[in-house]
Write an enzyme that holds these catalytic residues in place. Sequence first.
Site, PDB file in Angstrom:
ATOM      1  N   LEU A  46       0.817  -1.225   0.000  1.00  0.00           N
ATOM      2  CA  LEU A  46       0.000   0.000   0.000  1.00  0.00           C
ATOM      3  C   LEU A  46       0.845   1.267   0.000  1.00  0.00           C
ATOM      4  O   LEU A  46       0.563   2.215  -0.729  1.00  0.00           O
ATOM      5  CB  LEU A  46      -0.842   0.017   1.286  1.00  0.00           C
ATOM      6  CG  LEU A  46      -2.307  -0.331   1.215  1.00  0.00           C
ATOM      7  CD1 LEU A  46      -2.938  -0.215   2.589  1.00  0.00           C
ATOM      8  CD2 LEU A  46      -3.041   0.572   0.223  1.00  0.00           C
ATOM      9  N   TYR A  96      -1.793  -8.834  16.084  1.00  0.00           N
ATOM     10  CA  TYR A  96      -2.014  -7.837  15.029  1.00  0.00           C
ATOM     11  C   TYR A  96      -3.231  -6.965  15.369  1.00  0.00           C
ATOM     12  O   TYR A  96      -3.164  -5.727  15.339  1.00  0.00           O
ATOM     13  CB  TYR A  96      -2.217  -8.547  13.695  1.00  0.00           C
ATOM     14  CG  TYR A  96      -2.426  -7.615  12.527  1.00  0.00           C
ATOM     15  CD1 TYR A  96      -1.378  -6.845  12.040  1.00  0.00           C
ATOM     16  CD2 TYR A  96      -3.667  -7.510  11.900  1.00  0.00           C
ATOM     17  CE1 TYR A  96      -1.559  -5.979  10.955  1.00  0.00           C
ATOM     18  CE2 TYR A  96      -3.851  -6.657  10.822  1.00  0.00           C
ATOM     19  CZ  TYR A  96      -2.806  -5.903  10.355  1.00  0.00           C
ATOM     20  OH  TYR A  96      -2.981  -5.046   9.294  1.00  0.00           O
ATOM     21  N   LYS A 100      -3.473  -2.793  16.214  1.00  0.00           N
ATOM     22  CA  LYS A 100      -4.260  -1.849  15.415  1.00  0.00           C
ATOM     23  C   LYS A 100      -5.335  -1.164  16.279  1.00  0.00           C
ATOM     24  O   LYS A 100      -5.642   0.009  16.082  1.00  0.00           O
ATOM     25  CB  LYS A 100      -4.905  -2.566  14.226  1.00  0.00           C
ATOM     26  CG  LYS A 100      -3.880  -3.070  13.207  1.00  0.00           C
ATOM     27  CD  LYS A 100      -3.138  -1.927  12.548  1.00  0.00           C
ATOM     28  CE  LYS A 100      -2.174  -2.385  11.487  1.00  0.00           C
ATOM     29  NZ  LYS A 100      -1.472  -1.280  10.824  1.00  0.00           N
ATOM     30  N   SER A 125      -6.800  -0.884  10.636  1.00  0.00           N
ATOM     31  CA  SER A 125      -7.336  -2.035   9.890  1.00  0.00           C
ATOM     32  C   SER A 125      -8.760  -2.344  10.308  1.00  0.00           C
ATOM     33  O   SER A 125      -9.151  -2.097  11.458  1.00  0.00           O
ATOM     34  CB  SER A 125      -6.464  -3.259  10.168  1.00  0.00           C
ATOM     35  OG  SER A 125      -7.076  -4.419   9.671  1.00  0.00           O
ATOM     36  N   THR A 170      -1.242  -7.543  -1.051  1.00  0.00           N
ATOM     37  CA  THR A 170       0.122  -7.007  -0.853  1.00  0.00           C
ATOM     38  C   THR A 170       1.004  -8.163  -0.337  1.00  0.00           C
ATOM     39  O   THR A 170       0.484  -9.223   0.018  1.00  0.00           O
ATOM     40  CB  THR A 170       0.139  -5.896   0.223  1.00  0.00           C
ATOM     41  OG1 THR A 170      -0.139  -6.499   1.497  1.00  0.00           O
ATOM     42  CG2 THR A 170      -0.862  -4.784  -0.051  1.00  0.00           C
TER      43      THR A 170
HETATM   44  N1  LIG Z   1      -2.805  -5.587   3.103  1.00  0.00           N
HETATM   45  C1  LIG Z   1      -3.913  -5.544   3.818  1.00  0.00           C
HETATM   46  O1  LIG Z   1      -4.872  -6.291   3.578  1.00  0.00           O
HETATM   47  C2  LIG Z   1      -4.030  -4.568   4.951  1.00  0.00           C
HETATM   48  C3  LIG Z   1      -5.281  -4.428   5.561  1.00  0.00           C
HETATM   49  C4  LIG Z   1      -5.420  -3.537   6.594  1.00  0.00           C
HETATM   50  C5  LIG Z   1      -4.354  -2.793   7.023  1.00  0.00           C
HETATM   51  N2  LIG Z   1      -3.143  -2.955   6.430  1.00  0.00           N
HETATM   52  C6  LIG Z   1      -2.014  -2.155   6.915  1.00  0.00           C
HETATM   53  O2  LIG Z   1      -1.481  -1.428   5.839  1.00  0.00           O
HETATM   54  C7  LIG Z   1      -0.117  -1.137   6.111  1.00  0.00           C
HETATM   55  C8  LIG Z   1       0.722  -1.521   4.891  1.00  0.00           C
HETATM   56  O3  LIG Z   1       0.699  -2.912   4.769  1.00  0.00           O
HETATM   57  P1  LIG Z   1       0.875  -3.689   3.390  1.00  0.00           P
HETATM   58  O4  LIG Z   1      -0.240  -4.626   3.294  1.00  0.00           O
HETATM   59  O5  LIG Z   1       1.156  -2.752   2.300  1.00  0.00           O
HETATM   60  O6  LIG Z   1       2.154  -4.594   3.745  1.00  0.00           O
HETATM   61  P2  LIG Z   1       3.659  -4.653   3.192  1.00  0.00           P
HETATM   62  O7  LIG Z   1       3.688  -4.684   1.714  1.00  0.00           O
HETATM   63  O8  LIG Z   1       4.294  -5.758   3.963  1.00  0.00           O
HETATM   64  O9  LIG Z   1       4.277  -3.249   3.651  1.00  0.00           O
HETATM   65  C9  LIG Z   1       4.707  -2.995   4.958  1.00  0.00           C
HETATM   66  C10 LIG Z   1       5.675  -1.839   4.912  1.00  0.00           C
HETATM   67  O10 LIG Z   1       6.093  -1.527   6.251  1.00  0.00           O
HETATM   68  C11 LIG Z   1       7.504  -1.395   6.256  1.00  0.00           C
HETATM   69  N3  LIG Z   1       8.062  -1.744   7.566  1.00  0.00           N
HETATM   70  C12 LIG Z   1       7.862  -2.881   8.275  1.00  0.00           C
HETATM   71  N4  LIG Z   1       8.606  -2.868   9.390  1.00  0.00           N
HETATM   72  C13 LIG Z   1       9.303  -1.687   9.390  1.00  0.00           C
HETATM   73  C14 LIG Z   1      10.243  -1.099  10.265  1.00  0.00           C
HETATM   74  N5  LIG Z   1      10.664  -1.698  11.380  1.00  0.00           N
HETATM   75  N6  LIG Z   1      10.737   0.130   9.950  1.00  0.00           N
HETATM   76  C15 LIG Z   1      10.356   0.751   8.815  1.00  0.00           C
HETATM   77  N7  LIG Z   1       9.466   0.244   7.944  1.00  0.00           N
HETATM   78  C16 LIG Z   1       8.946  -0.961   8.233  1.00  0.00           C
HETATM   79  C17 LIG Z   1       7.981  -2.364   5.157  1.00  0.00           C
HETATM   80  O11 LIG Z   1       9.218  -1.951   4.619  1.00  0.00           O
HETATM   81  P3  LIG Z   1      10.663  -2.595   4.925  1.00  0.00           P
HETATM   82  O12 LIG Z   1      10.482  -4.065   5.086  1.00  0.00           O
HETATM   83  O13 LIG Z   1      11.472  -2.173   3.722  1.00  0.00           O
HETATM   84  O14 LIG Z   1      11.100  -1.912   6.173  1.00  0.00           O
HETATM   85  C18 LIG Z   1       6.912  -2.156   4.090  1.00  0.00           C
HETATM   86  O15 LIG Z   1       7.245  -1.049   3.278  1.00  0.00           O
HETATM   87  C19 LIG Z   1       0.243  -1.921   7.370  1.00  0.00           C
HETATM   88  O16 LIG Z   1       0.175  -1.066   8.486  1.00  0.00           O
HETATM   89  C20 LIG Z   1      -0.851  -2.962   7.446  1.00  0.00           C
HETATM   90  O17 LIG Z   1      -1.072  -3.398   8.759  1.00  0.00           O
HETATM   91  C21 LIG Z   1      -2.949  -3.818   5.393  1.00  0.00           C
END
Ligand SMILES: NC(=O)c1ccc[n+]([C@@H]2O[C@H](COP(=O)([O-])OP(=O)(O)OC[C@H]3O[C@@H](n4cnc5c(N)ncnc54)[C@H](OP(=O)(O)O)[C@@H]3O)[C@@H](O)[C@H]2O)c1
Length: 267
Positions: A21, A156, A160, A143, A191
Amino acid sequence: MSHNSLSGGKVIWITGASSGLGRSLVLLLASQGHQVIASARDKNALQKMEADSSNICAMPFDMVDESSLASVQIEIEQKFSAIDQIILNAGTCEYLDFPDTDWCAIRRVMEVNYFGTINCLKVALPLLRNSSALRPHIVVIASQVTNAPFPRSEAYGASKAALQYFFDSLRIDLIPDSVDVTVVNPGFVDTPLTRKNNFDMPFLMDVDQAASRIIKNIASRPRVYSFPKRLRGLLLISKLLPSVWQKMVSQKESNAAVEKASEHKKQ
Ligand SMILES: NC(=O)c1ccc[n+]([C@@H]2O[C@H](COP(=O)([O-])OP(=O)(O)OC[C@H]3O[C@@H](n4cnc5c(N)ncnc54)[C@H](OP(=O)(O)O)[C@@H]3O)[C@@H](O)[C@H]2O)c1
């Protein structure tokens, strides 16, 4: 060189920008003419994005490491002097397996999703106060998991829910500063984070479509933006008929466990 928002676009800091995202949000906002500061740990991914757009500035950091955050704060101050908006998006997910539970996972998830996000907020607040925008804007990605209990999601979901309370409360405390706070609750988005899931994800959304919905809907500064509405409706079952919900999700969970065990046997 010092950048600012006078060029027309806003200066927006996005965390979790290396994938999923966050990456889509960065690309979309940069294409709309905003100056986007992109942060995450994966330096290479961020630098590739920076190389492709003069509107993207890579600032790698680990948000649980205070020293890495301190240097990002100095760098943003030097390059931009202020930010108009922050999208606190970075996050992680680990599921718990009972009875063989890795209790440390709870602390790991809380450390990134809750304390890591607060660490970024601490750095962002003075930069938002320096903004020349009428109303700077804080956006946090929580979330829809908090709308209903899901199996294995204790760590998780709790992280949130903690974010939601914190930012709902912060919204009141920032009234004198004219800073708006929006909590975004996405449903399932395709994602790297969700690709690890081995259960049904109703109404799974394409990541670019989800990012574009977020950008469109946060423009009016709602307190909370939850989407898709169809998922919200489905999750209402957990409030209205909690025992039906419990049966629905525990049945699915035990089917997934059986599948996993039989796959294991085949190997
Ligand atoms: N996908 C879904 O269905 C969904 C639904 C509801 C909410 N969300 C929320 O949306 C957000 C984005 O998630 P996503 O689905 O896009 O997952 P993702 O592709 O795994 O992205 C997570 C991002 O967070 C970064 N990150 C993780 N740990 C970190 C740290 N210690 N320091 C700095 N950056 C860090 C990762 O980058 P690096 O590994 O390069 O650090 C990556 O860019 C999250 O908060 C997730 O909980 C997602």
